[in-house]
Motif scaffolding. Structure first.
Motif, PDB file in Angstrom:
ATOM      1  N   CYS A   1     -85.667  42.720  78.808  1.00 44.46           N
ATOM      2  CA  CYS A   1     -85.476  43.631  79.928  1.00 44.46           C
ATOM      3  C   CYS A   1     -85.365  45.097  79.482  1.00 44.46           C
ATOM      4  O   CYS A   1     -86.240  45.610  78.813  1.00 44.46           O
ATOM      5  CB  CYS A   1     -84.254  43.184  80.716  1.00 44.46           C
ATOM      6  SG  CYS A   1     -84.161  43.864  82.366  1.00 44.46           S
ATOM      7  N   ALA A   2     -84.259  45.761  79.865  1.00 42.08           N
ATOM      8  CA  ALA A   2     -84.122  47.195  79.571  1.00 42.08           C
ATOM      9  C   ALA A   2     -83.444  47.450  78.225  1.00 42.08           C
ATOM     10  O   ALA A   2     -83.098  48.583  77.911  1.00 42.08           O
ATOM     11  CB  ALA A   2     -83.311  47.852  80.684  1.00 42.08           C
ATOM     12  N   LEU A   3     -83.253  46.405  77.434  1.00 40.29           N
ATOM     13  CA  LEU A   3     -82.517  46.583  76.175  1.00 40.29           C
ATOM     14  C   LEU A   3     -83.407  47.187  75.104  1.00 40.29           C
ATOM     15  O   LEU A   3     -84.625  47.035  75.131  1.00 40.29           O
ATOM     16  CB  LEU A   3     -81.983  45.233  75.701  1.00 40.29           C
ATOM     17  CG  LEU A   3     -81.097  44.505  76.705  1.00 40.29           C
ATOM     18  CD1 LEU A   3     -80.781  43.113  76.213  1.00 40.29           C
ATOM     19  CD2 LEU A   3     -79.819  45.300  76.936  1.00 40.29           C
ATOM     20  N   GLY A   4     -82.770  47.846  74.157  1.00 42.10           N
ATOM     21  CA  GLY A   4     -83.556  48.479  73.102  1.00 42.10           C
ATOM     22  C   GLY A   4     -82.803  48.523  71.789  1.00 42.10           C
ATOM     23  O   GLY A   4     -81.691  47.992  71.672  1.00 42.10           O
ATOM     24  N   PRO A   5     -83.404  49.162  70.793  1.00 42.37           N
ATOM     25  CA  PRO A   5     -82.807  49.182  69.455  1.00 42.37           C
ATOM     26  C   PRO A   5     -81.428  49.834  69.405  1.00 42.37           C
ATOM     27  O   PRO A   5     -80.599  49.449  68.593  1.00 42.37           O
ATOM     28  CB  PRO A   5     -83.816  49.992  68.636  1.00 42.37           C
ATOM     29  CG  PRO A   5     -84.654  50.722  69.622  1.00 42.37           C
ATOM     30  CD  PRO A   5     -84.671  49.888  70.850  1.00 42.37           C
TER      31      PRO A   5
ATOM     32  N   LEU B   1     -78.602  47.397  70.017  1.00 39.68           N
ATOM     33  CA  LEU B   1     -78.318  46.550  68.863  1.00 39.68           C
ATOM     34  C   LEU B   1     -77.615  47.338  67.758  1.00 39.68           C
ATOM     35  O   LEU B   1     -76.646  46.863  67.156  1.00 39.68           O
ATOM     36  CB  LEU B   1     -79.635  45.947  68.340  1.00 39.68           C
ATOM     37  CG  LEU B   1     -79.508  44.882  67.270  1.00 39.68           C
ATOM     38  CD1 LEU B   1     -78.625  43.735  67.724  1.00 39.68           C
ATOM     39  CD2 LEU B   1     -80.877  44.349  66.886  1.00 39.68           C
TER      40      LEU B   1
ATOM     41  N   THR C   1     -88.749  35.890  70.054  1.00 35.39           N
ATOM     42  CA  THR C   1     -90.039  36.520  70.359  1.00 35.39           C
ATOM     43  C   THR C   1     -90.226  37.870  69.677  1.00 35.39           C
ATOM     44  O   THR C   1     -91.242  38.523  69.868  1.00 35.39           O
ATOM     45  CB  THR C   1     -90.186  36.747  71.883  1.00 35.39           C
ATOM     46  OG1 THR C   1     -89.138  37.630  72.302  1.00 35.39           O
ATOM     47  CG2 THR C   1     -90.079  35.446  72.658  1.00 35.39           C
ATOM     48  N   SER C   2     -89.234  38.277  68.894  1.00 31.78           N
ATOM     49  CA  SER C   2     -89.261  39.596  68.232  1.00 31.78           C
ATOM     50  C   SER C   2     -89.361  40.736  69.239  1.00 31.78           C
ATOM     51  O   SER C   2     -89.889  41.790  68.938  1.00 31.78           O
ATOM     52  CB  SER C   2     -90.433  39.694  67.255  1.00 31.78           C
ATOM     53  OG  SER C   2     -90.252  38.814  66.217  1.00 31.78           O
ATOM     54  N   GLU C   3     -88.887  40.487  70.454  1.00 25.16           N
ATOM     55  CA  GLU C   3     -88.927  41.533  71.485  1.00 25.16           C
ATOM     56  C   GLU C   3     -87.549  41.697  72.118  1.00 25.16           C
ATOM     57  O   GLU C   3     -86.772  40.744  72.174  1.00 25.16           O
ATOM     58  CB  GLU C   3     -89.928  41.155  72.585  1.00 25.16           C
ATOM     59  CG  GLU C   3     -91.364  41.267  72.142  1.00 25.16           C
ATOM     60  CD  GLU C   3     -92.319  40.812  73.228  1.00 25.16           C
ATOM     61  OE1 GLU C   3     -91.862  40.230  74.224  1.00 25.16           O
ATOM     62  OE2 GLU C   3     -93.521  41.040  73.057  1.00 25.16           O
ATOM     63  N   PHE C   4     -87.307  42.895  72.614  1.00 30.58           N
ATOM     64  CA  PHE C   4     -86.059  43.132  73.342  1.00 30.58           C
ATOM     65  C   PHE C   4     -86.224  42.642  74.777  1.00 30.58           C
ATOM     66  O   PHE C   4     -87.298  42.790  75.359  1.00 30.58           O
ATOM     67  CB  PHE C   4     -85.723  44.621  73.345  1.00 30.58           C
ATOM     68  CG  PHE C   4     -85.175  45.097  72.033  1.00 30.58           C
ATOM     69  CD1 PHE C   4     -83.845  44.875  71.711  1.00 30.58           C
ATOM     70  CD2 PHE C   4     -85.984  45.755  71.122  1.00 30.58           C
ATOM     71  CE1 PHE C   4     -83.340  45.302  70.500  1.00 30.58           C
ATOM     72  CE2 PHE C   4     -85.482  46.181  69.912  1.00 30.58           C
ATOM     73  CZ  PHE C   4     -84.155  45.961  69.598  1.00 30.58           C
TER      74      PHE C   4
END
Lengths: 127, 254
Positions: free
Chosen positions: B53-57, B60, B48-51
């Motif tokens: 829940c609370a995850l972010g760049p 990664l 979906t090209s989205e993170f």
């Protein structure tokens, strides 16, 4: 080839800092929504309460019926919301009041869910 | 000077920084720095090209940085930086003081239990991919401790799991890292490739077994020529314990 022991902590620190430096390569919003208003001005808010995609979505929904809001993009991992709005219709103060307004709960009580900690990284509302 | 002091120094600083963020100072959540969050975010990013829940760049990018580190220096992150690894070592230290003759774990049991971390890895990924939520974070000691039983924990169950991990750490050194850590399982294939490893000079070795006795992961450097085991965290406890000069050395080798 022999390696000095203390090269390891240097490599570990480099790995951590390297990872931190790479973060901008992967930046993606948690939610993005567009509304009716004109995007004339932009506010960047640090919001206590935006913790995950669910809370980010709920935050966005608070502005669905709010006049003058053009778009809201949230970044849950950074507890951040970027709000585009029309200053002829609404104001940063009004936007802040909407997010901080107590929300009615199922048991009939009301609770404040979000708190604006700062706006544009300049106006700091931390107590 | 023993390497341990440098390791503990670095791990204290990193644990202190995590605590600083967990207490609400700094502009980011402590969770944003968890490299395992990078693994959990991959499926959402691909589909979906989205993170999720609370995850972010940052999750990664931390994962990428530490995988590169693993290719160079194996699981050095676990042995030199991880706050949960640090707590595991401290619990091991206390356990050794109060329980001098801990029974060793039978190799078959140890080997079988190590598979559990792959089960945890698969479950964490499936739950996150299916639901888009970090369902297992309520049982993750890193999250439960540093969030202070915050949003996403599951009350008494979280405390029972944390208690079980602490008790387990008294019985088996590095209990969580060995048997349950999904990040450790993620690093495993990269750790095998790790360039920097402990090498034993067979001619000078007297097989005294000191290195095996101090290894927090229960490995046996005295039985290997190149310690390329996936569990080795390059902590160098074995190198420090060796009574002979230049028998256990740190080398860059495949």
């Amino acid at each position: 080839m022999k390696i000095p022991k203390l090269l390891l902590p240097i490599l570990v620190i480099a790995g951590i800092f390297g990872g931190y430096a790479l973060r901008t390569v992967f930046t993606k919003p948690s939610t993005a929504a567009e509304f009716q208003g004109n995007a004339v001005a932009k506010l960047e808010c640090e919001v206590d309460g935006i913790r995950c995609k669910g809370t980010a979505g709920f935050f966005t929904s608070l502005y669905e019926m709010e006049p003058g809001i053009a778009s809201i993009v949230t970044y849950a991992s950074e507890h951040k919301a970027v709000i585009e709005y029309d200053p002829a219709i609404t104001t940063p103060d009004r936007i802040r009041r909407v997010m901080e307004a107590p929300i009615p709960l199922r048991d009939g009580s009301r609770r404040q869910v979000f708190k604006c900690l700062s706006m544009n990284g300049e106006t700091d509302f931390r107590e | 000077m023993k390497t341990r002091y440098f390791r503990y120094g670095l791990m204290t600083v990193i644990t202190g920084l995590v605590l600083y963020l967990a207490l609400g100072y700094g502009s980011r959540s402590f969770e944003a720095f968890c490299p395992f969050g990078g693994m959990e975010s991959l499926w959402g990013l691909f589909t979906t090209s989205e993170f999720s829940c609370a995850l972010g760049p940052l999750n990664l990018s931390m994962l990428v940085g530490l995988l590169i580190l693993a290719i160079i220096a194996k699981k050095a992150f676990c042995g030199w930086a991880c706050p949960i690894g640090f707590m595991g070592e401290l619990l091991n230290f206390v356990s050794r003081k109060v329980w001098k003759k801990r029974p060793p774990v039978a190799p078959k049991v140890n080997g079988g239990m190590k598979l559990l971390r792959y089960v945890v890895l698969v479950l964490a990924l499936i739950f996150t991919y299916k639901s888009g939520e970090l369902i297992l974070r309520g049982y993750d000691p890193f999250y439960v401790i540093f969030s202070g039983m915050g949003h996403g924990t599951v009350g008494l169950t979280s405390l029972i799991v944390l208690g079980a991990i602490i008790v387990g750490s008294f019985v088996v050194p590095m209990f969580f890292c060995r048997y349950l850590c999904p990040l450790s399982a993620t690093f495993d294939p990269f750790s095998k490739l790790g360039l920097i490893k402990v090498v034993r000079n067979e001619d000078g070795c007297t097989n005294c077994g000191k290195c095996a006795r101090v290894c927090p992961q229960g490995l046996e450097p005295d039985k290997a020529v190149k310690l390329s085991h996936r569990d080795c965290t390059n902590c160098f406890e074995c190198v420090d314990s060796c009574p002979h000069k230049d028998v256990l050395t740190i080398q860059a080798t495949y």
